[in-house]
Design an enzyme around this catalytic site. Structure first.
Site, PDB file in Angstrom:
ATOM      1  N   GLY A  66     -22.115  20.736 -32.875  1.00 40.43           N
ATOM      2  CA  GLY A  66     -21.886  19.695 -31.969  1.00 40.43           C
ATOM      3  C   GLY A  66     -22.075  19.987 -30.584  1.00 40.43           C
ATOM      4  N   LEU A  88     -19.790  20.213 -27.913  1.00 41.97           N
ATOM      5  CA  LEU A  88     -18.941  21.096 -27.357  1.00 41.97           C
ATOM      6  C   LEU A  88     -18.954  22.718 -28.138  1.00 41.97           C
ATOM      7  CD1 LEU A  88     -16.517  22.032 -25.459  1.00 41.97           C
ATOM      8  CD2 LEU A  88     -14.883  20.681 -26.644  1.00 41.97           C
ATOM      9  N   ASP A 142     -16.240  22.645 -45.645  1.00 46.46           N
ATOM     10  CA  ASP A 142     -15.979  21.274 -45.486  1.00 46.46           C
ATOM     11  C   ASP A 142     -14.481  21.346 -44.982  1.00 46.46           C
ATOM     12  OD1 ASP A 142     -15.004  18.638 -45.965  1.00 46.46           O
ATOM     13  OD2 ASP A 142     -15.444  18.765 -48.176  1.00 46.46           O
ATOM     14  N   THR A 181     -15.820  11.152 -34.101  1.00 46.07           N
ATOM     15  CA  THR A 181     -15.867  10.531 -32.920  1.00 46.07           C
ATOM     16  C   THR A 181     -16.695   9.141 -32.909  1.00 46.07           C
ATOM     17  OG1 THR A 181     -18.002  11.924 -32.330  1.00 46.07           O
ATOM     18  CG2 THR A 181     -15.798  12.935 -31.720  1.00 46.07           C
ATOM     19  N   TYR A 210      -9.448   5.719 -33.958  1.00 46.13           N
ATOM     20  CA  TYR A 210      -9.847   7.114 -33.550  1.00 46.13           C
ATOM     21  C   TYR A 210      -8.694   7.788 -32.364  1.00 46.13           C
ATOM     22  CZ  TYR A 210     -12.160  10.509 -30.331  1.00 46.13           C
ATOM     23  OH  TYR A 210     -12.358  11.551 -29.816  1.00 46.13           O
ATOM     24  N   LYS A 233      -6.476  11.209 -33.634  1.00 46.22           N
ATOM     25  CA  LYS A 233      -6.485  12.311 -32.762  1.00 46.22           C
ATOM     26  C   LYS A 233      -5.164  12.778 -32.546  1.00 46.22           C
ATOM     27  CE  LYS A 233      -9.546  14.440 -31.303  1.00 46.22           C
ATOM     28  NZ  LYS A 233     -10.040  15.594 -32.084  1.00 46.22           N
TER      29      LYS A 233
END
Length: 283
Positions: A10, A12, A36, A62, A125, A129
């Protein structure tokens, strides 16, 4: 130093892995094909087998709007998988960096949110988080929680790439002008994460590129810097009508970085300029 990076393909994760390799670290690039993260037993076996000195947990669900209907999938990645990593890192004494978000706040007021401010996420989301943060604090003493916002990089999707793509097919677009925050370039954030894991300055941090703007202002700067012919008109959050509620104020205080002696990231306009130079040169 041996560092496990989740979400290594990804935005970052890729730049963090590249930075650490350049610094001589041995990278365990744990992307979805190799591991996984929602399989607790596999994660425990993987970390126990390789015993990294640090884990930088960049992997996350995300898709903010999709999370409103895909709650279980979002919780599995952001909350459950993070709890598993925190538990195993805590037991083995491994340093853990958890990448969190401005979306743990409700965005009230106009002042920058402090690291010790009580979170109040507005959407699924943000809540997942925050659950990840809570698991890390509970289970892994050697942790760095790094909240960031509006991330863009060369690898993966981002707001910057969306605007550039729209500029190829549209003459005019509307972008919200009442959500204020700070764009963050992954190539600027990655070195900070690499420096953190060499220390024992554990805790919660806010890290974004310096300066603030609205999404509309961000889009206009992208268009200007890229030399595109696209008119960007302002609209409101209500008029735009996204499925998930979003914070209007995503300003994040950098006091925690200052107090720990970490350098702040460069201004976001400078970061955008460098990103476009680098990506257009290789396009």
């Amino acid at each position: 130093m041996r560092v496990m990076v989740t979400g290594s393909t990804g935005q970052l994760g890729y730049d963090t892995s590249a930075y650490l390799r350049a610094q001589g670290a041995a990278i365990l690039a744990a992307d979805r094909k190799e591991l996984d993260l929602t399989d607790a037993e596999s994660v425990k076996a993987y970390v126990d087998a390789y015993r990294p000195d640090a884990v930088i947990h960049c992997a996350a669900y995300t898709a903010v709007d999709a999370a409103e209907t895909e709650r279980t999938a979002c919780e599995l990645v952001n909350a459950s998988a993070t709890r598993t990593l925190a538990e195993i890192c805590g037991k083995l004494g491994i340093k853990l960096v958890y990448i969190s978000t401005d979306y743990v706040f409700d965005g009230s007021g106009t002042e920058p949110h402090e690291t010790d401010e009580t979170p109040a996420p507005l959407n699924v989301y943000g809540r997942t988080k925050l659950a990840g943060e809570e698991a890390v604090r509970e289970l892994c003493p050697k942790h760095f929680i790094v909240r960031t916002s509006w991330v863009f990089g060369a690898h993966g999707n981002s707001f910057v790439k969306t605007i550039l793509r729209l500029a190829e097919t549209k003459d005019e677009i509307k972008v919200v002008d009442d959500q204020i925050g700070s764009p963050t370039y992954t190539k600027d954030l990655a070195p900070l994460l690499g420096k953190m894991i060499k220390t024992c300055k554990y805790g919660t941090y806010h890290a974004t590129n310096e300066g603030v703007c609205s999404f509309c202002e961000f889009a206009r700067e992208i268009v200007k810097e890229a030399g595109k012919d696209l008119t960007v008109l302002p609209t409101t959050t209500e008029e735009y009508g996204a499925k998930a509620d979003r914070p209007r104020n995503s300003r994040l205080s950098k006091k925690s970085l200052d107090e720990a002696g970490f350098d702040r990231l460069p201004p976001w306009k400078d970061a955008l300029h460098r990103f476009l130079e680098e990506t257009q040169a290789t396009a």
